[in-house]
Design an enzyme around this catalytic site. Sequence first.
Site, mmCIF file in Angstrom:
data_model
loop_
_atom_site.group_PDB
_atom_site.id
_atom_site.type_symbol
_atom_site.label_atom_id
_atom_site.label_comp_id
_atom_site.label_asym_id
_atom_site.label_seq_id
_atom_site.Cartn_x
_atom_site.Cartn_y
_atom_site.Cartn_z
ATOM 1 N N GLU A 1 -3.770 4.822 -2.063
ATOM 2 C CA GLU A 1 -4.712 5.773 -1.472
ATOM 3 C C GLU A 1 -4.270 7.144 -1.952
ATOM 4 O O GLU A 1 -3.229 7.661 -1.562
ATOM 5 C CB GLU A 1 -4.693 5.670 0.063
ATOM 6 C CG GLU A 1 -5.838 6.448 0.695
ATOM 7 C CD GLU A 1 -5.945 6.217 2.191
ATOM 8 O OE1 GLU A 1 -6.024 7.224 2.916
ATOM 9 O OE2 GLU A 1 -5.949 5.047 2.622
ATOM 10 N N HIS B 1 2.009 8.839 6.056
ATOM 11 C CA HIS B 1 0.690 8.677 6.659
ATOM 12 C C HIS B 1 0.116 10.065 6.897
ATOM 13 O O HIS B 1 0.535 10.756 7.831
ATOM 14 C CB HIS B 1 0.806 7.886 7.964
ATOM 15 C CG HIS B 1 -0.465 7.220 8.359
ATOM 16 N ND1 HIS B 1 -0.781 6.910 9.663
ATOM 17 C CD2 HIS B 1 -1.502 6.784 7.621
ATOM 18 C CE1 HIS B 1 -1.960 6.328 9.691
ATOM 19 N NE2 HIS B 1 -2.412 6.237 8.478
ATOM 20 N N GLU C 1 0.822 -1.208 0.000
ATOM 21 C CA GLU C 1 0.000 0.000 0.000
ATOM 22 C C GLU C 1 0.858 1.261 0.000
ATOM 23 O O GLU C 1 1.916 1.300 0.635
ATOM 24 C CB GLU C 1 -0.897 -0.004 1.237
ATOM 25 C CG GLU C 1 -1.879 1.170 1.250
ATOM 26 C CD GLU C 1 -2.651 1.290 2.558
ATOM 27 O OE1 GLU C 1 -3.634 2.044 2.579
ATOM 28 O OE2 GLU C 1 -2.251 0.649 3.560
ATOM 29 N N ASP D 1 0.260 5.603 0.488
ATOM 30 C CA ASP D 1 -0.545 6.816 0.701
ATOM 31 C C ASP D 1 0.172 7.940 -0.018
ATOM 32 O O ASP D 1 1.277 8.317 0.367
ATOM 33 C CB ASP D 1 -0.606 7.164 2.194
ATOM 34 C CG ASP D 1 -1.705 6.410 2.919
ATOM 35 O OD1 ASP D 1 -2.397 5.631 2.261
ATOM 36 O OD2 ASP D 1 -1.847 6.607 4.143
#
Length: 835
Positions: free
Chosen positions: A464, A430, A415, A417
């Site tokens: 994301e 984050h 993943e 961000d």
Amino acid sequence: MLLPFIRAVHNADRQQQIHMISDQDLGMNIQQILQHAERTRCCYGPETRVGALAVTEWASVQQLPDWLKLAHGDDFVRQQEMASTERGVKGDENIQSMLVGTLMRKIKSRNWKKQRYFKLQDDIMTIWYKSKKAGKAHSTFSVSDVEVVREGHQSEVLLSIADMFPADRCFTVVFRGRRGNLDLVAESAEEAQSWIKGLRKLIENLENMGEREKLDQWIGDWFKKADKNKDGRMNFKEVRDLLRMMNVDMNEHHAHRLFTMADKSQTGALEGDEFVLFYKMLTQREDILKIFQEFSSDGQKLSQTDLEEFLREEQLEGGDIHHRAQELIECYEPSDTAKLLKAMTFDGFLMYLGSAEGSIFSPQCRGIFQDMSQPLCHYFISSSHNTYLMEDQLRGQSSVEGYIRALNRGCRCVEVDCWDGANGEPIVYHGHTFTSKILFKDVVNALGKYAFKVSEYPVILSIENHCSVGQQRVMAQHLKHILGDKLLKGMLDGRDPVGLPTPEELKGKILLKAKKIGGLEESFNGTVEDSLTGEVSEEDEVAEIDEDNLYRESIRRRVKRSKQRLSKELSDCVVYCKSVHFRSFKHARIHSKFYEVASFTESKARKHLREAGAEFVHHNSRQLTRVYPTGFRTDSSNFNPQEMWNAGCQIVALNFQTAGEGMDLNDGLFSQNGHCGYVLKPGFMRDHDKRFDPDLPQKRDDYHPIILTIQVISGQQLPKVNIKEDSIVDPLVRVEIHGVLMDQAKQETRYIENNGFNPLWNDTLRFNIHTPELALVRFVVEDYDKTSKNDFVGQFTLPLRCMQQGYRHIHLLSRDGTRISPSSLFVHVRITDLE
């Protein structure tokens, strides 16, 4: 069978030829030896828990026939071979350079660069280094702790100083587990190469060692630790201290008796090979000797017929048992004489039971054995959450190393961000926290380099996306430019979009999971407008923001009120994994497309599982689902992934940086099937026409419950958990079943006081298991403490379907998931039908 210490006659004169002897002669001579041993055997107290096999005076060993010393002098040959190997290693010019030592810079950051003197110790296993200014202070690490050596600027730290030091002088030592890397810069390219090649040779040498060589190495390491005055000899006080270091609380009189027997030179001190002899007397395996004698026709050896009976009746092996027994004798029997007689000595039996084939984990499950030609949604996929984080979710370090470590552990879904960064370069961190930031392009570079080193099956990059349209275009450029053909940019072979492709078809491909303008159908038919941007709403952010967290809830509402603009370039990179907001199972059944992926927090997933478990399983037979930790887990802790696998959720994302039960279960599930990161779900979870309810497994058409019986027999060389020298482990074993709710269970053995060296339990635990296809079995060893929480000692987790029955060893793992050699448990496993 010969007394094990007879094998330690390393210095017997070698004859040029071995006499050919008959089975009868061998049996008769051994019988005579055993009778003599029985007459002179030592009586051990129960507190010693040392094998009750006879031990004779050393003089009686000297009276053995020369041919018998020779026939069973395999330890001598092996030690000679090991010595030869060690001489060969030490003779290597790179190792020679490491033994002399080198001044290098240890780099921690662009501003922290300090000189350290590095030197390989004479044991060719330990690297020692110190600062010139630190006086006596120094540090060491073992070559066995090193996983790999990376050459050049292959870490963030070394990349940050790339303008100061050329790549050919830089290298990174990567350790096993979660220990930080060691980044070094040598004074010259030649010195760097010496250390790179030398370390790689030492690692290769270790990997090629057999179990017995590793054990000898381990014994030697303890000898060096205990030899306080470094004279290569150990007096009785040093041996007694060593026993406590090794987790043994032994009767002093008995320890002294063994010490005297091992002291062949009668000098009052043990030298190297005498210590090996002492150790072997100390570690008699009474538990295995009993089994050996039970199946041996004459009590001394296993004939091929005896071994076949053992394999058939106890190990429950099928197929050609006759050929199998021959293979095991050829592979594990150390005595050439016994091989000629088609027999297995006790030593061979020990080696077999301690090998991979004698392990509880079936060798057949180690490689890729599952069908890899089913749709992606039919597999559990090893998945990581916030992969860039090395520590906690609020202030932890973001690092490309997180991706490298996850991918090297077989992770297949990582993943990122993404946020707008300076100079038009997207960054990864984050959001709305104090975690450090890294460049998106560095993450993509690491992905391109490491995605397929461990597994060739597809990697899903879950994005994301919080970036502006301009920086989204930069993201798309980096993905296409850096990944090239590895990035899946369109449907396979231009086929009609009718279903998800298979892991086999997607080998070597990286798939983007993110928002997308429109769907695959429009892309395929060319009906998507050729615009530069599009608008999307209620998708990834809305789905993935944790509703348990009030702060993030306020962000969620703001996001819902506004539509996000999405660049077409990034949208076009999304093919089979379009992130969507989940409304309901009914809505998904009617409207969802096969390529749409919904994401849930663990709490939302748990709610759906409680309210509509069968619907959840059915949904996951058609589509991919991602589950990730709640926002409250700011410490990067993990939930129990088994709950989500029970619902058929494929992408169960965990914090790989955090050791504990969650990652133990993840490692356990994905340890099968070649460690490729994909595990085929059971048939009842893949069938669109069936409804499996994880809360009511007995309603399954092919319901077939079983009884799992595990006799926990003994433990071997368990590690100390308390650094105090006089502290000895009081071990107990807990066996946990993780599966559907009806199968969740835990049972423990009693604890054994003051014996982490060779505890003996012989406790039997039984479990009724209703869905064995989903069950994981976790063995946990703890140090019992009546006043506080037990300390963790080691664990091993595996799928029930990968367990071998019969007498098996379990090689324990540390909290970090790395092997604690030579620590093990010895168990007996039996699986029967539940009537």
